[in-house]
Design an enzyme around this catalytic site. Structure first.
Site, mmCIF file in Angstrom:
data_model
loop_
_atom_site.group_PDB
_atom_site.id
_atom_site.type_symbol
_atom_site.label_atom_id
_atom_site.label_comp_id
_atom_site.label_asym_id
_atom_site.label_seq_id
_atom_site.Cartn_x
_atom_site.Cartn_y
_atom_site.Cartn_z
ATOM 1 N N GLY A 75 0.799 -1.225 0.000
ATOM 2 C CA GLY A 75 0.000 0.000 0.000
ATOM 3 C C GLY A 75 0.824 1.264 0.000
ATOM 4 C CB SER A 102 3.598 -4.607 -2.521
ATOM 5 O OG SER A 102 2.254 -4.291 -2.288
ATOM 6 C CG ASP A 128 2.042 -0.886 -11.195
ATOM 7 O OD1 ASP A 128 2.605 0.106 -11.688
ATOM 8 O OD2 ASP A 128 1.072 -0.798 -10.412
ATOM 9 C CE1 TYR A 148 -4.767 3.600 -10.997
ATOM 10 C CE2 TYR A 148 -6.479 2.095 -11.706
ATOM 11 C CZ TYR A 148 -5.221 2.623 -11.858
ATOM 12 O OH TYR A 148 -4.415 2.187 -12.896
HETATM 13 C C1 GLA Z 1 -1.238 2.096 -10.038
HETATM 14 C C2 GLA Z 1 -1.682 1.177 -11.160
HETATM 15 C C3 GLA Z 1 -0.884 1.464 -12.443
HETATM 16 C C4 GLA Z 1 -0.884 2.956 -12.795
HETATM 17 C C5 GLA Z 1 -0.525 3.795 -11.567
HETATM 18 C C6 GLA Z 1 -0.678 5.277 -11.806
HETATM 19 O O1 GLA Z 1 0.075 1.791 -9.664
HETATM 20 O O2 GLA Z 1 -1.512 -0.173 -10.801
HETATM 21 O O3 GLA Z 1 -1.407 0.692 -13.506
HETATM 22 O O4 GLA Z 1 -2.100 3.342 -13.345
HETATM 23 O O5 GLA Z 1 -1.309 3.456 -10.446
HETATM 24 O O6 GLA Z 1 0.262 5.741 -12.719
#
Ligand code: GLA
Length: 385
Positions: free
Chosen positions: A120, A125, A170, A221
């Site tokens: 978090g 992670s 990520d 988000y």
């Molecule tokens: C999180 C999401 C990514 C990306 C970032 C913001 O880490 O997992 O896919 O959207 O936020 O850049």
């Protein structure tokens, strides 16, 4: 910090046989915040904090998994029903599900997981957990897979099994990270260009605010994604060829957006201006122009705060305090936002002092002891032999 030898020993005591060991890194994104799901460009580095998985194949189709951090074991069948509740094990079950969906006939396994990427904190992670587990399950079954495809499978697990609509960044970094390099990723084509990151001149200092507004993070988000879709739908009324905000520039839509709701206008402005910043940042990094790179990183923070509205009081404080310390080129929040970490680009000779001073001044202001450390750009997922 996890030591592979200690993990091997613990696994042998727990499961009665020697394991193979795998690791996948977390990441910081230097610039390109919230661009991946808009099919834009991002410039992350894989960091030297990883999720480690000790694993051994089983001759049935069960998974038996213990997490060191959660101090919990779970068991399930590979073809078992999907759990109804959110639980850390869903990331593991999710990748097993997604691998099978992709036609990979993986066997069951015993797994001991130790994740050094703080949870978090905006350092991915979850992607480190997904990618290290998926890679381990593949290797245990003697399967090879293209790394970009592996990233897609892990993203699918998170989108469809865990229920978080994350983009691809990520998982791609956890799969394809490169030591001493940043990755310039085109999130439409998934083409990756490694850009040398000169660690003899400049350092990345990660500063964890230790505050995570977790509830806001997941719902906001997903809301940002919907707002971007809304912007695209409005543009498409006039320009049907536009698929995502990647396909337009701010000057092209500046007139049009004047009639839009304020929030949609702002989101579109962040996304379209951030795209330009990423290209300029990659060019600056290639030239070793860290003053310019730092300026762009700091500008990105302002845009994420004012226009995308994903920063927090603590992140803004961490950035403001960093700006008062010698050696800083630029600072911004990293990851999804609403808490977690900032990334600071710092003159290499000042980095250790900078980290100490930043930790001290943040603690003085908040009475919260932050975790501040220098990161090295590292490789993506691998087996440790
Ligand atoms: C999180 C999401 C990514 C990306 C970032 C913001 O880490 O997992 O896919 O959207 O936020 O850049």
């Amino acid at each position: 910090m996890t030591s592979p030898d200690a993990l091997r020993k613990a696994f042998t005591e727990m499961f009665g046989a020697a394991p193979r060991i795998f690791r996948a890194p977390g990441r910081v994104n230097l610039i390109g915040g919230h661009l991946d799901y808009n099919e834009g460009w991002v410039l992350p580095i894989a960091i030297d904090r990883s999720c480690f998985v000790a694993a051994k194949v089983r001759n049935d189709s069960c998974l038996r998994v213990h997490s060191v951090q959660m101090q919990e074991t779970f068991e399930c069948r590979l073809d078992g029903p999907r759990p109804r509740r959110h639980h850390w094990s869903n990331y593991v079950r999710g990748v097993a599900w997604a691998l099978r969906e992709a036609g990979q006939p993986i066997a069951g396994g015993d797994l001991l997981i130790s994740n050094d990427v703080p949870m978090g904190a905006g350092l991915s992670s979850s992607a480190a957990l997904e990618v290290s587990t998926a890679f381990a399950l593949l290797r245990l079954s003697a399967r090879e897979m293209d790394r970009v495809q592996l990233a897609r499978i892990c993203q699918r697990a998170e989108n469809e099994y865990v229920g978080m609509r994350c983009g691809i960044m990520d998982q791609l970094v956890a799969c394809c990270g490169r030591r001493a390099h940043a990755l310039l990723i085109d999130c439409r084509t998934l083409e990756i260009k490694p850009v040398p990151f000169d660690e003899s001149s400049v350092a990345v200092v990660v500063a964890n605010t230790m505050v995570k507004h977790a509830l806001a993070a997941s719902s906001e988000y997903n809301r940002r994604r919907t707002e971007c879709d809304d912007a695209v739908a409005r543009i498409r009324v006039l320009r049907s060829e536009v698929k995502t905000l990647r396909d337009v520039s701010w000057p092209e839509i500046e007139q049009l957006v004047s009639t839009w709701p304020e929030n949609i206008r702002r989101r579109a402005r962040h996304v379209t201006t951030e795209m330009l910043r990423v290209h300029a940042a990659a060019a600056a990094l290639r030239k070793g122009n860290f003053v310019e790179l730092g300026r762009l990183i700091s500008e990105a923070h302002v845009s994420l705060d004012n226009d995308y509205e994903v920063s927090s009081v603590e992140l803004n404080l961490m950035v403001a305090l960093a700006k008062q310390i010698p050696g800083l080129f630029g600072a911004r929040m990293t990851g999804a936002g609403f808490g977690g970490c900032t990334v600071n680009l710092v003159e290499v000779n000042d980095a250790a002092k900078f980290a100490g001073k930043l930790a001290k001044s943040y603690e003085e202001q908040t009475r919260i002891q932050p975790d501040v450390y220098v990161c090295r750009a590292s490789d993506g997922v691998e087996e440790i032999t």
